[in-house]
Design a protein around this motif. Sequence first.
Motif, PDB file in Angstrom:
ATOM      1  N   UNK A   1       0.816  -1.224   0.000  1.00 17.00           N
ATOM      2  CA  UNK A   1       0.000   0.000   0.000  1.00 17.00           C
ATOM      3  C   UNK A   1       0.847   1.270   0.000  1.00 17.00           C
ATOM      4  N   UNK A   2       2.123   1.148   0.376  1.00 13.13           N
ATOM      5  CA  UNK A   2       2.956   2.346   0.520  1.00 13.13           C
ATOM      6  C   UNK A   2       4.348   2.066  -0.045  1.00 13.13           C
ATOM      7  N   UNK A   3       4.484   2.214  -1.345  1.00 14.83           N
ATOM      8  CA  UNK A   3       5.759   2.012  -2.010  1.00 14.83           C
ATOM      9  C   UNK A   3       6.619   3.276  -1.904  1.00 14.83           C
ATOM     10  N   UNK A   4       7.925   3.101  -2.000  1.00 16.23           N
ATOM     11  CA  UNK A   4       8.849   4.232  -1.942  1.00 16.23           C
ATOM     12  C   UNK A   4       8.852   4.952  -3.284  1.00 16.23           C
ATOM     13  N   UNK A   5       8.681   6.254  -3.237  1.00 15.88           N
ATOM     14  CA  UNK A   5       8.797   7.098  -4.438  1.00 15.88           C
ATOM     15  C   UNK A   5      10.247   7.539  -4.551  1.00 15.88           C
ATOM     16  N   UNK A   6      10.848   7.236  -5.692  1.00 17.91           N
ATOM     17  CA  UNK A   6      12.284   7.483  -5.873  1.00 17.91           C
ATOM     18  C   UNK A   6      12.545   8.898  -6.373  1.00 17.91           C
ATOM     19  N   UNK A   7      13.481   9.572  -5.703  1.00 25.99           N
ATOM     20  CA  UNK A   7      13.812  10.955  -6.038  1.00 25.99           C
ATOM     21  C   UNK A   7      15.306  11.042  -6.345  1.00 25.99           C
ATOM     22  N   UNK A   8      15.643  11.581  -7.503  1.00 22.55           N
ATOM     23  CA  UNK A   8      17.031  11.841  -7.886  1.00 22.55           C
ATOM     24  C   UNK A   8      17.375  13.266  -7.503  1.00 22.55           C
ATOM     25  N   UNK A   9      18.452  13.442  -6.738  1.00 20.89           N
ATOM     26  CA  UNK A   9      18.900  14.768  -6.315  1.00 20.89           C
ATOM     27  C   UNK A   9      20.219  15.065  -7.020  1.00 20.89           C
ATOM     28  N   UNK A  10      20.220  16.055  -7.891  1.00 18.72           N
ATOM     29  CA  UNK A  10      21.442  16.527  -8.530  1.00 18.72           C
ATOM     30  C   UNK A  10      21.888  17.772  -7.789  1.00 18.72           C
ATOM     31  N   UNK A  11      23.119  17.760  -7.301  1.00 20.19           N
ATOM     32  CA  UNK A  11      23.537  18.866  -6.445  1.00 20.19           C
ATOM     33  C   UNK A  11      24.862  19.459  -6.899  1.00 20.19           C
ATOM     34  N   UNK A  12      24.952  20.743  -6.695  1.00 20.51           N
ATOM     35  CA  UNK A  12      26.202  21.465  -6.923  1.00 20.51           C
ATOM     36  C   UNK A  12      26.539  22.327  -5.715  1.00 20.51           C
TER      37      UNK A  12
ATOM     38  N   UNK B   1      14.608  16.356   5.583  1.00 20.93           N
ATOM     39  CA  UNK B   1      14.332  14.972   5.984  1.00 20.93           C
ATOM     40  C   UNK B   1      13.235  14.841   7.040  1.00 20.93           C
ATOM     41  N   UNK B   2      13.187  15.704   8.076  1.00 21.31           N
ATOM     42  CA  UNK B   2      12.079  15.559   9.040  1.00 21.31           C
ATOM     43  C   UNK B   2      10.711  15.762   8.415  1.00 21.31           C
ATOM     44  N   UNK B   3      10.607  16.621   7.397  1.00 19.74           N
ATOM     45  CA  UNK B   3       9.318  16.830   6.734  1.00 19.74           C
ATOM     46  C   UNK B   3       8.931  15.600   5.918  1.00 19.74           C
ATOM     47  N   UNK B   4       9.918  14.961   5.285  1.00 17.83           N
ATOM     48  CA  UNK B   4       9.648  13.782   4.453  1.00 17.83           C
ATOM     49  C   UNK B   4       9.398  12.524   5.281  1.00 17.83           C
ATOM     50  N   UNK B   5       9.795  12.560   6.553  1.00 14.36           N
ATOM     51  CA  UNK B   5       9.644  11.380   7.407  1.00 14.36           C
ATOM     52  C   UNK B   5       8.194  11.230   7.875  1.00 14.36           C
ATOM     53  N   UNK B   6       7.734  10.005   7.956  1.00 14.42           N
ATOM     54  CA  UNK B   6       6.399   9.693   8.477  1.00 14.42           C
ATOM     55  C   UNK B   6       5.279  10.372   7.689  1.00 14.42           C
ATOM     56  N   UNK B   7       5.462  10.470   6.406  1.00 16.27           N
ATOM     57  CA  UNK B   7       4.429  11.045   5.556  1.00 16.27           C
ATOM     58  C   UNK B   7       3.671   9.923   4.841  1.00 16.27           C
ATOM     59  N   UNK B   8       2.506  10.265   4.327  1.00 21.00           N
ATOM     60  CA  UNK B   8       1.720   9.292   3.577  1.00 21.00           C
ATOM     61  C   UNK B   8       2.391   8.947   2.254  1.00 21.00           C
ATOM     62  N   UNK B   9       3.300   9.826   1.806  1.00 20.40           N
ATOM     63  CA  UNK B   9       4.133   9.550   0.637  1.00 20.40           C
ATOM     64  C   UNK B   9       5.523   9.211   1.141  1.00 20.40           C
ATOM     65  N   UNK B  10       5.992   7.982   0.900  1.00 17.97           N
ATOM     66  CA  UNK B  10       7.315   7.582   1.362  1.00 17.97           C
ATOM     67  C   UNK B  10       8.333   7.860   0.265  1.00 17.97           C
ATOM     68  N   UNK B  11       9.448   8.500   0.646  1.00 17.78           N
ATOM     69  CA  UNK B  11      10.411   9.015  -0.323  1.00 17.78           C
ATOM     70  C   UNK B  11      11.793   8.435  -0.057  1.00 17.78           C
ATOM     71  N   UNK B  12      12.493   8.059  -1.129  1.00 21.07           N
ATOM     72  CA  UNK B  12      13.895   7.682  -1.056  1.00 21.07           C
ATOM     73  C   UNK B  12      14.716   8.606  -1.940  1.00 21.07           C
ATOM     74  N   UNK B  13      15.851   9.060  -1.438  1.00 24.08           N
ATOM     75  CA  UNK B  13      16.683  10.027  -2.162  1.00 24.08           C
ATOM     76  C   UNK B  13      17.954   9.366  -2.678  1.00 24.08           C
ATOM     77  N   UNK B  14      18.305   9.657  -3.933  1.00 24.01           N
ATOM     78  CA  UNK B  14      19.586   9.255  -4.516  1.00 24.01           C
ATOM     79  C   UNK B  14      20.319  10.518  -4.935  1.00 24.01           C
TER      80      UNK B  14
END
Length: 394
Positions: free
Chosen positions: A59-70, A84-97
């Motif tokens: 029911x709650x798959x990880x949504x993949x996010x690509x972070x390009x940084x300079x 990260x605290x805002x993304x934690x424990x949300x109804x949308x689960x996020x993973x960052x690369x």
Amino acid sequence: MRDWLLGLMLLLCVPCPVQAQPDDISTWVALPPETLRGWRVEATAQRILITPEQPPTPQLQVREVLVLLTVAQSSLNWILEGMLPVLRNQRVRVGLTLYKLGTGREEQERMLALADSGQFDLIVAMGSDATRFLYNRFGNQPTPVVALCKAPELWLGFEEGASQQAKPDNMAFVSLSLSPDVQLHYLQELLGPLKALTVVYDRRNQSTVEVEAEAMRRLSARDGFQLLELAVEGKRGAEETLSEQLPRMARAMRQIDPDGRHSLFWVTTSSAVYDELERIDRYSEGIPVLGSVREAVREGNSSAVMSIGVPFKSAGQLSARYMLEVLGSRLPASRLPMGVISPPDLAIHLRRAQQLDIKLPFHFLEQASSLYDLDGRLVRQDGQPAVSAPAASP
């Protein structure tokens, strides 16, 4: 499916450049335990993964996010502390690369192929160079983008009355900077009519030159104060340039304003500059040091008097909310308004103000989200009472 495989083949076929030591990002993420609660960090020289500790469910798959940084290492961590605290424990689960976007053509093409591979639900451009790259090369693509950069409304031509460019449908923007006119208003309320200002910036930081240095040139021409410019050439040469040029700039400002009561050194958001804050303060020769980055105000005696700007942590919080909004919405990312933090964030160091005999308006103290007392200790953080370590020696 075919497009996804083609993108993946292109990604695998492009040779990976040999990683020089400055490009090793494995140690870039250094966050406090509270920020990392609920997250797992895996780092190599080429990329950093930040994923939820709790495994996904049907029911709650990880949504993949690509972070390009300079952005530099310090500002990256401050942004993540807010994000990260805002993304934690949300109804949308996020993973960052996280990947560093280099300047080489092959490396940039490899990152573009990765962004276009279809394996990510969202791309975050962290920094003005990454924003410019995606704006020019990835605009109006299917994958949405949330971009964090300085004054996007200016250098992307979005401001009212300017020659309007159509915002790409797939891009939303969060500003990492404050209006220079607002900053000048606070400076004049603090110091009276300005006579001289030295803006300290990194010549290699294109967005700082285009946004912050150019804004001070415009304001000096409009308001009649004398502008001096002290430019360093990246982190490597900053120490030598500042040690040599700061005393000369201080003497020049004293010739214009002998008492130094209507002059200041202005520290920009260039990491090559604010990382040298202790040196700037040491050679300021009694002329106040202020800046647009919150982290220029710090515990102890080597600190700016005040910062007037957007804290990276707050920008991280706002960008996380934008990420969740984009991931949870079917509307184009461009429908989100320009993300601007208002009113400005003030950080004030009472000890430095007292040492320089600067009278602080009472409403500055009321508005300040961060406050350091007469012993140089942090007593207010994020608008709340703070527990600080014993004061540093003068």
